[in-house]
Every structure is written in C-alpha cells, then in structure tokens.
Scaffold this motif. Structure first.
Motif, PDB file in Angstrom:
ATOM      1  N   GLY A 152      30.946 -39.371  -8.279  1.00 17.81           N
ATOM      2  CA  GLY A 152      32.375 -40.345  -8.720  1.00 17.81           C
ATOM      3  C   GLY A 152      31.938 -40.997  -9.926  1.00 17.81           C
ATOM      4  N   ARG A 153      31.092 -41.525 -10.202  1.00 18.69           N
ATOM      5  CA  ARG A 153      30.646 -42.318 -11.387  1.00 18.69           C
ATOM      6  C   ARG A 153      30.608 -41.378 -12.634  1.00 18.69           C
ATOM      7  NH1 ARG A 153      26.170 -47.174 -10.975  1.00 18.69           N
ATOM      8  NH2 ARG A 153      27.017 -47.228  -9.108  1.00 18.69           N
ATOM      9  N   LEU A 154      30.406 -40.243 -12.505  1.00 22.54           N
ATOM     10  CA  LEU A 154      30.232 -39.386 -13.616  1.00 22.54           C
ATOM     11  C   LEU A 154      31.809 -38.757 -13.932  1.00 22.54           C
ATOM     12  CD1 LEU A 154      27.307 -37.083 -12.469  1.00 22.54           C
ATOM     13  CD2 LEU A 154      27.306 -38.503 -14.535  1.00 22.54           C
ATOM     14  N   MET A 155      32.543 -38.705 -13.040  1.00 20.93           N
ATOM     15  CA  MET A 155      33.771 -38.508 -13.293  1.00 20.93           C
ATOM     16  C   MET A 155      34.619 -39.670 -13.926  1.00 20.93           C
ATOM     17  SD  MET A 155      34.882 -35.513 -11.501  1.00 20.93           S
ATOM     18  CE  MET A 155      34.959 -34.907  -9.771  1.00 20.93           C
ATOM     19  N   ASN A 156      34.341 -41.054 -13.542  1.00 14.84           N
ATOM     20  CA  ASN A 156      34.730 -41.917 -14.215  1.00 14.84           C
ATOM     21  C   ASN A 156      34.238 -42.229 -15.705  1.00 14.84           C
ATOM     22  OD1 ASN A 156      36.043 -42.667 -12.167  1.00 14.84           O
ATOM     23  ND2 ASN A 156      34.562 -44.474 -11.478  1.00 14.84           N
ATOM     24  N   LYS A 222      47.451 -42.563 -16.743  1.00 18.10           N
ATOM     25  CA  LYS A 222      47.985 -43.763 -16.069  1.00 18.10           C
ATOM     26  C   LYS A 222      47.882 -43.730 -14.447  1.00 18.10           C
ATOM     27  CE  LYS A 222      52.917 -41.969 -15.697  1.00 18.10           C
ATOM     28  NZ  LYS A 222      54.234 -41.914 -15.825  1.00 18.10           N
ATOM     29  N   HIS A 223      47.888 -42.544 -13.836  1.00 17.24           N
ATOM     30  CA  HIS A 223      47.722 -42.367 -12.539  1.00 17.24           C
ATOM     31  C   HIS A 223      46.211 -42.664 -12.108  1.00 17.24           C
ATOM     32  CE1 HIS A 223      51.617 -40.065 -12.208  1.00 17.24           C
ATOM     33  NE2 HIS A 223      51.808 -41.365 -11.991  1.00 17.24           N
ATOM     34  N   PHE A 224      45.231 -42.030 -12.926  1.00 18.62           N
ATOM     35  CA  PHE A 224      43.992 -42.327 -12.659  1.00 18.62           C
ATOM     36  C   PHE A 224      43.398 -43.673 -12.933  1.00 18.62           C
ATOM     37  CE2 PHE A 224      39.347 -41.683 -13.708  1.00 18.62           C
ATOM     38  CZ  PHE A 224      39.030 -40.820 -12.504  1.00 18.62           C
ATOM     39  N   THR A 225      44.054 -44.439 -13.751  1.00 14.99           N
ATOM     40  CA  THR A 225      44.048 -45.696 -13.949  1.00 14.99           C
ATOM     41  C   THR A 225      44.441 -46.664 -12.795  1.00 14.99           C
ATOM     42  OG1 THR A 225      43.850 -45.587 -16.499  1.00 14.99           O
ATOM     43  CG2 THR A 225      44.205 -47.780 -15.521  1.00 14.99           C
ATOM     44  N   LYS A 226      45.696 -46.208 -12.497  1.00 18.45           N
ATOM     45  CA  LYS A 226      46.224 -46.893 -11.241  1.00 18.45           C
ATOM     46  C   LYS A 226      45.436 -46.637  -9.974  1.00 18.45           C
ATOM     47  CE  LYS A 226      50.843 -47.040  -8.700  1.00 18.45           C
ATOM     48  NZ  LYS A 226      52.149 -46.707  -8.472  1.00 18.45           N
ATOM     49  N   VAL A 227      44.823 -45.743  -9.650  1.00 16.44           N
ATOM     50  CA  VAL A 227      43.847 -45.529  -8.446  1.00 16.44           C
ATOM     51  C   VAL A 227      42.482 -46.369  -8.717  1.00 16.44           C
ATOM     52  CG1 VAL A 227      45.074 -43.868  -7.365  1.00 16.44           C
ATOM     53  CG2 VAL A 227      43.199 -43.312  -8.844  1.00 16.44           C
ATOM     54  N   ASN A 228      42.505 -46.687 -10.040  1.00 16.05           N
ATOM     55  CA  ASN A 228      41.008 -47.020 -10.511  1.00 16.05           C
ATOM     56  C   ASN A 228      39.783 -46.089 -10.505  1.00 16.05           C
ATOM     57  OD1 ASN A 228      39.418 -49.313 -11.385  1.00 16.05           O
ATOM     58  ND2 ASN A 228      38.842 -49.941  -9.495  1.00 16.05           N
ATOM     59  N   GLY A 229      40.178 -44.968 -10.730  1.00 21.76           N
ATOM     60  CA  GLY A 229      39.143 -43.774 -11.046  1.00 21.76           C
ATOM     61  C   GLY A 229      38.451 -43.584  -9.314  1.00 21.76           C
ATOM     62  N   SER A 286      37.697 -47.650   2.270  1.00 25.31           N
ATOM     63  CA  SER A 286      38.321 -47.016   0.863  1.00 25.31           C
ATOM     64  C   SER A 286      39.458 -47.914   0.583  1.00 25.31           C
ATOM     65  CB  SER A 286      38.715 -45.731   1.169  1.00 25.31           C
ATOM     66  OG  SER A 286      37.458 -45.051   1.474  1.00 25.31           O
ATOM     67  N   ILE A 287      40.412 -48.143   1.294  1.00 19.54           N
ATOM     68  CA  ILE A 287      41.874 -48.730   0.959  1.00 19.54           C
ATOM     69  C   ILE A 287      41.641 -50.263   0.504  1.00 19.54           C
ATOM     70  CG2 ILE A 287      44.099 -49.447   1.682  1.00 19.54           C
ATOM     71  CD1 ILE A 287      44.246 -46.821   3.343  1.00 19.54           C
ATOM     72  N   ALA A 288      40.787 -51.015   1.286  1.00 23.33           N
ATOM     73  CA  ALA A 288      40.292 -52.195   0.974  1.00 23.33           C
ATOM     74  C   ALA A 288      39.399 -52.603  -0.303  1.00 23.33           C
ATOM     75  CB  ALA A 288      39.645 -52.841   2.054  1.00 23.33           C
ATOM     76  N   ARG A 289      38.934 -51.462  -0.615  1.00 23.59           N
ATOM     77  CA  ARG A 289      37.870 -51.340  -1.823  1.00 23.59           C
ATOM     78  C   ARG A 289      38.230 -50.915  -2.920  1.00 23.59           C
ATOM     79  NH1 ARG A 289      35.126 -47.120  -2.259  1.00 23.59           N
ATOM     80  NH2 ARG A 289      35.196 -47.036   0.046  1.00 23.59           N
ATOM     81  N   TYR A 290      39.501 -50.132  -3.076  1.00 23.31           N
ATOM     82  CA  TYR A 290      39.662 -49.391  -4.170  1.00 23.31           C
ATOM     83  C   TYR A 290      39.898 -50.084  -5.463  1.00 23.31           C
ATOM     84  CZ  TYR A 290      44.887 -49.356  -4.578  1.00 23.31           C
ATOM     85  OH  TYR A 290      45.987 -49.954  -4.860  1.00 23.31           O
ATOM     86  N   LEU A 291      40.412 -51.456  -5.483  1.00 27.30           N
ATOM     87  CA  LEU A 291      40.939 -51.964  -6.589  1.00 27.30           C
ATOM     88  C   LEU A 291      39.623 -52.892  -7.323  1.00 27.30           C
ATOM     89  CD1 LEU A 291      44.265 -53.584  -5.664  1.00 27.30           C
ATOM     90  CD2 LEU A 291      43.489 -51.440  -7.426  1.00 27.30           C
ATOM     91  N   ASN A 296      36.972 -50.191 -13.210  1.00 25.68           N
ATOM     92  CA  ASN A 296      36.839 -51.390 -13.614  1.00 25.68           C
ATOM     93  C   ASN A 296      35.302 -52.241 -13.237  1.00 25.68           C
ATOM     94  OD1 ASN A 296      37.209 -51.644 -10.682  1.00 25.68           O
ATOM     95  ND2 ASN A 296      38.581 -53.314 -10.948  1.00 25.68           N
ATOM     96  N   THR A 297      34.426 -51.663 -12.439  1.00 26.08           N
ATOM     97  CA  THR A 297      33.092 -51.811 -12.301  1.00 26.08           C
ATOM     98  C   THR A 297      31.966 -50.629 -12.687  1.00 26.08           C
ATOM     99  OG1 THR A 297      33.049 -50.805 -10.146  1.00 26.08           O
ATOM    100  CG2 THR A 297      33.752 -53.159 -10.319  1.00 26.08           C
TER     101      THR A 297
END
Length: 330
Positions: A152-156, A222-229, A286-291, A296-297
C-alpha cells in the motif's frame, strides 16, 4: 563485513503510460498543447464512457480511436516466452527508461501504471514482455518505472513520484503477477474507479466476491486523493485491497468493471510470503481510519532512480515495520 539490508529497502515499479501519440524520445522534454474534449460513450465492456479528457500532443493530427482497429481480442499468453526467447519486435523501439510513443494520432489520456513488487524480477520481465504489445495496440504511449512491500505504501509512493513527471489523467495500480488476456480491456480511466481484473484463470474466471478490487485498479487522480490513497499500515501480504474497497465505500465512489469475458488475466504462480498477522484487525477500522492513514501520512526516502531498457526503476526506503504489529499509531 557486508551488512545485508534488503529487508527494509524497497523497489516500486511504476510504469508511466502517456497517451500523447506523437514522436518523442523523452516525455519530460515533450512540448504539448492542452485542451478538453467530450468523447462518446462506447460501453462497459471496454471501460470507455462519456467523460472529459485532457488531450496532449500535436493537435494537427487526428485523435486516436477510443477502440483502435489494431486490437485482436483474446490473447494466447505464454508465460515462459519472456525468459526463453529474444525480445519481440514490439520492444525494439522502446527508449531507455521504457519510453515509447506512436506517431499517427493524438491520444485521449495521459496514464501512469504503478506496479509494486519485491524479489520478483522474473515476474516483472514476463509482465512487461506481454503488456508492451497490448499498450501499443491500444495506442497509448508509455514510460515504465519500479517499487515493493509494504504494498500500500509503495502504491502511494508510485502515485506521488509519477506526479513529479507530469500531470496524469489516469493511474492504474497493477499487480506484477497478472497478465492481461484480452486487449479489448482498455488501459484507460473512466468516470469512476475501475476494477479491471474481475476474472483470473486461477479462479476459473469467476469473481470471488462483490467487494473485490485487487489485481488491476484504475483511478483518476482526484478519486485516489479523495480516498487518501492506500493504507500505509499493511506490512506483508494481504488485505490492503479490501481496505481500499472500504475506502471507496466511505468516499461514496462507485466501482466499475469490464465483463468477465474481457476482464481476464492469467496469474503467474507464486508463493505468498510474510502474511500480515493483523490484517483482519486493521480491516475493522478501515472506514474510521482512512482520512488519517494514507497519502497524507506517507513517509519515505527516495534512494535511486535508474533508467532500464523497458522501465524506470525507482528504489525507495519506506522504513521499518512496527516491532509489535498489533500496535498501530492510529
């Protein structure tokens, strides 16, 4: 004494595919024009929809066909051919770094394909061998690049690094062990995130469950940014894709798919390594954490960028996994 540190230094392959169909040898030196055009609806099988694309290139040329006449449909995939035979003719005009662009028309999207891998150079070679001819028939010009686990980090990282090279319209996150079996499955983005690989040979070309988005997944930036990667917390194999599905749900983004007759892939056999012991616990948050866990981290150190014949290899250090993976900062 030579200290081995391969455990914590990672390689990401990102394959930057630009669809500006003009004669270039270096995308970074390309002088382009920009404009927006509304294209037609072509149907869900190809993944092409009515959407606005930024067009780049010599606008005195005709725009490329959305579904090129050069497509052949179902492909005969030979997994071993990439390692046993000379490079095909389709590879000979690819410039160092994996840069190629046709001359005949102006394409509709500027695309980055991000391929994370670790210790699987053979799989990358097989994928590139088979994917380059598909991309050429689809009339997309391209540039390849490289990275690995934490996946996941590598995708980002791939998403972040690709944006340093150009303003891409489309990002495709691609497992290194999946080979497309039908070139009508267009490597482009549509109006919503698109799961391109619903049907794998390993599972008799059936989709395992409704929420599946792993394998090959395309996003508009814009969608990848919206889900925070992707989440940065999944070390080892497993569940980062299921976490992404929950992010898409939380962000109220629909997922599109080609039909299972076109969205077919052959999987290269491999063993699963380093299965995450906390993947199921992380999915509960997942849902509580995604933002607050994602782009952004993201923290990493860029170690090296190296031009290979058919791709650009980017090596990054993504840090160490937590000593106690049952404990996370979020």
């Amino acid at each position: 004494m030579v200290r081995r540190c391969t455990r914590f230094t990672y390689v990401v392959v990102f394959l930057m595919v630009c669809a500006a169909l003009v004669s270039v040898t270096n995308i970074g030196q390309l002088s382009v024009f920009l404009r927006t055009k509304l294209h037609d609806v072509y149907g869900s099988d190809t993944g092409l929809y009515s959407t606005r694309f930024k067009l780049r290139g010599n606008l005195s040329l005709e725009y490329c066909q959305a579904v090129p006449d050069s497509l052949v449909g179902r492909l005969n995939i030979d997994i071993d051919a990439a390692l046993q035979s000379a490079p095909p003719l389709e590879h000979q005009d690819v410039s160092p770094g994996g840069v190629w662009s046709p001359k005949s028309c102006v394409a509709r999207q500027w695309i980055a394909i991000i391929i994370p891998f670790r210790d699987r150079q053979k799989h990358l070679d097989i994928l590139v061998y088979n994917l380059v001819p598909v991309l050429k028939r689809q009339k997309v010009s391209f540039r390849y690049g490289n990275k690995t686990f934490n996946k996941g980090r590598l995708m980002n990282i791939g998403f972040t690094e690709a944006q340093k090279h150009d303003e891409f319209d489309c990002f495709i996150f691609h497992d290194v062990d999946l080979i497309p079996e039908d070139d009508r499955n267009m490597y482009t983005c549509s109006d919503n995130p698109r799961h391109m690989s619903p049907a794998l040979d390993k599972f008799n070309y059936t989709m395992l469950y409704k929420g599946l988005v792993g394998g090959v997944l395309s996003f508009r930036g814009k969608h990848f940014t919206k889900v925070n990667g992707y989440s940065n917390l999944f070390w080892g194999w497993g569940a980062e894709d299921d976490d992404m599905h929950k992010r898409l749900f939380a962000a109220k983004l629909s997922v599109e798919r080609p039909s299972i007759t076109i969205g077919r892939y052959k999987m290269i056999k491999h063993d699963r390594k380093d299965v995450s012991p906390v993947r199921l616990d992380l999915l509960k948050t997942s849902i509580a954490r995604y933002l607050k866990d994602g782009l952004n981290t993201l923290e990493y150190k860029l170690v090296e960028t190296r031009l290979e014949k058919l791709y650009t290899r980017i090596i990054a250090n993504v840090g160490d996994p937590p000593k106690n993976q049952t404990e996370h900062p979020l």
